[in-house]
Design a protein around this motif. Structure first.
Motif, PDB file in Angstrom:
ATOM      1  N   MET A   1       0.845  -1.184   0.000  1.00 17.69           N
ATOM      2  CA  MET A   1       0.000   0.000   0.000  1.00 17.69           C
ATOM      3  C   MET A   1       0.889   1.246   0.000  1.00 17.69           C
ATOM      4  O   MET A   1       1.810   1.361   0.798  1.00 17.69           O
ATOM      5  N   ILE A   2       0.606   2.179  -0.880  1.00 18.10           N
ATOM      6  CA  ILE A   2       1.362   3.413  -0.986  1.00 18.10           C
ATOM      7  C   ILE A   2       0.727   4.462  -0.082  1.00 18.10           C
ATOM      8  O   ILE A   2      -0.486   4.620  -0.065  1.00 18.10           O
ATOM      9  N   MET A   3       1.572   5.166   0.692  1.00 18.42           N
ATOM     10  CA  MET A   3       1.059   6.217   1.561  1.00 18.42           C
ATOM     11  C   MET A   3       0.772   7.444   0.707  1.00 18.42           C
ATOM     12  O   MET A   3       1.662   7.967   0.045  1.00 18.42           O
ATOM     13  N   ASN A   4      -0.484   7.884   0.700  1.00 16.20           N
ATOM     14  CA  ASN A   4      -0.858   9.025  -0.120  1.00 16.20           C
ATOM     15  C   ASN A   4      -0.875  10.338   0.647  1.00 16.20           C
ATOM     16  O   ASN A   4      -0.287  11.312   0.230  1.00 16.20           O
ATOM     17  N   LYS A   5      -1.582  10.372   1.758  1.00 19.68           N
ATOM     18  CA  LYS A   5      -1.771  11.618   2.499  1.00 19.68           C
ATOM     19  C   LYS A   5      -0.662  11.803   3.525  1.00 19.68           C
ATOM     20  O   LYS A   5      -0.394  10.928   4.333  1.00 19.68           O
ATOM     21  N   GLU A 124      -5.730  -0.023 -14.525  1.00 25.15           N
ATOM     22  CA  GLU A 124      -6.728  -0.314 -13.488  1.00 25.15           C
ATOM     23  C   GLU A 124      -6.237  -1.410 -12.551  1.00 25.15           C
ATOM     24  O   GLU A 124      -6.382  -1.308 -11.329  1.00 25.15           O
ATOM     25  N   ALA A 125      -5.637  -2.455 -13.102  1.00 28.41           N
ATOM     26  CA  ALA A 125      -5.147  -3.554 -12.279  1.00 28.41           C
ATOM     27  C   ALA A 125      -4.010  -3.102 -11.360  1.00 28.41           C
ATOM     28  O   ALA A 125      -3.948  -3.492 -10.191  1.00 28.41           O
ATOM     29  N   LEU A 126      -3.116  -2.257 -11.878  1.00 28.43           N
ATOM     30  CA  LEU A 126      -2.017  -1.750 -11.056  1.00 28.43           C
ATOM     31  C   LEU A 126      -2.556  -0.881  -9.921  1.00 28.43           C
ATOM     32  O   LEU A 126      -2.064  -0.974  -8.781  1.00 28.43           O
ATOM     33  N   MET A 127      -3.555  -0.069 -10.183  1.00 30.45           N
ATOM     34  CA  MET A 127      -4.138   0.773  -9.137  1.00 30.45           C
ATOM     35  C   MET A 127      -4.778  -0.089  -8.048  1.00 30.45           C
ATOM     36  O   MET A 127      -4.607   0.188  -6.849  1.00 30.45           O
ATOM     37  N   VAL A 128      -5.484  -1.118  -8.458  1.00 34.89           N
ATOM     38  CA  VAL A 128      -6.098  -2.019  -7.478  1.00 34.89           C
ATOM     39  C   VAL A 128      -5.012  -2.691  -6.652  1.00 34.89           C
ATOM     40  O   VAL A 128      -5.059  -2.730  -5.418  1.00 34.89           O
ATOM     41  N   ARG A 129      -3.996  -3.215  -7.313  1.00 33.28           N
ATOM     42  CA  ARG A 129      -2.907  -3.934  -6.629  1.00 33.28           C
ATOM     43  C   ARG A 129      -2.148  -3.034  -5.663  1.00 33.28           C
ATOM     44  O   ARG A 129      -1.740  -3.456  -4.585  1.00 33.28           O
ATOM     45  N   LEU A 130      -1.985  -1.748  -6.035  1.00 34.68           N
ATOM     46  CA  LEU A 130      -1.256  -0.799  -5.202  1.00 34.68           C
ATOM     47  C   LEU A 130      -2.137  -0.093  -4.175  1.00 34.68           C
ATOM     48  O   LEU A 130      -1.650   0.690  -3.371  1.00 34.68           O
ATOM     49  N   GLY A 131      -3.448  -0.352  -4.234  1.00 35.68           N
ATOM     50  CA  GLY A 131      -4.364   0.288  -3.291  1.00 35.68           C
ATOM     51  C   GLY A 131      -4.563   1.768  -3.566  1.00 35.68           C
ATOM     52  O   GLY A 131      -4.793   2.547  -2.657  1.00 35.68           O
TER      53      GLY A 131
END
Length: 134
Positions: A1-5, A124-131
């Motif tokens: 999971m990538i930290m966004n905020k 789309e798949a990469l976004m799902v996989r990376l959260g």
């Protein structure tokens, strides 16, 4: 999971010529200014984004944000700046990058029959996989 905020304290100071100048105690090289509070805040977000993305690109560890009560403001005042790294990257780094990949022939044929857009499906798949949310 990538930290966004991310949240970093900033000290806003009234500028002699009007407006505000802004410093980040946790990132000493990060300064900016704005002609009014709104512009100063917007510029603070951009300056923070440039500093943090530069550090991230250089594989440096991002500094831990200080607790607001630990910050000495002097004659300024404290504002906590919210920064969304993923949104910044989308805004500033969205040029397309060509990738070569391999999939089984049967999967390729099935996708072609369905007129699937391979780039869109992969994104789309990469976004799902990376959260990462759209």
């Amino acid at each position: 999971m990538i930290m966004n905020k991310l949240f970093y304290p900033a000290v806003f100071h009234k500028a002699e010529e009007g407006g505000f100048w802004v410093e980040f105690p946790d990132i000493p090289e990060c300064f900016t200014q704005g002609e009014d509070m709104q512009k100063a805040y917007e510029m603070a977000v951009e300056a923070l984004g440039l500093s943090l993305s530069t550090m991230e690109d250089a594989k440096e560890t991002l500094p831990k944000a200080s607790a607001p009560e630990e910050i000495e403001t002097g004659t300024g005042f404290l504002v906590v700046i919210e920064f969304d790294m993923m949104e910044y990257r989308r805004k500033h780094c969205s040029r397309a990058v060509k990738k070569t990949l391999s999939i089984p022939e049967w999967l390729n044929e099935a996708a072609v029959r369905e007129n699937l857009n391979f780039s869109k499906v992969l994104q789309e798949a990469l976004m799902v996989r990376l959260g990462i949310s759209h």
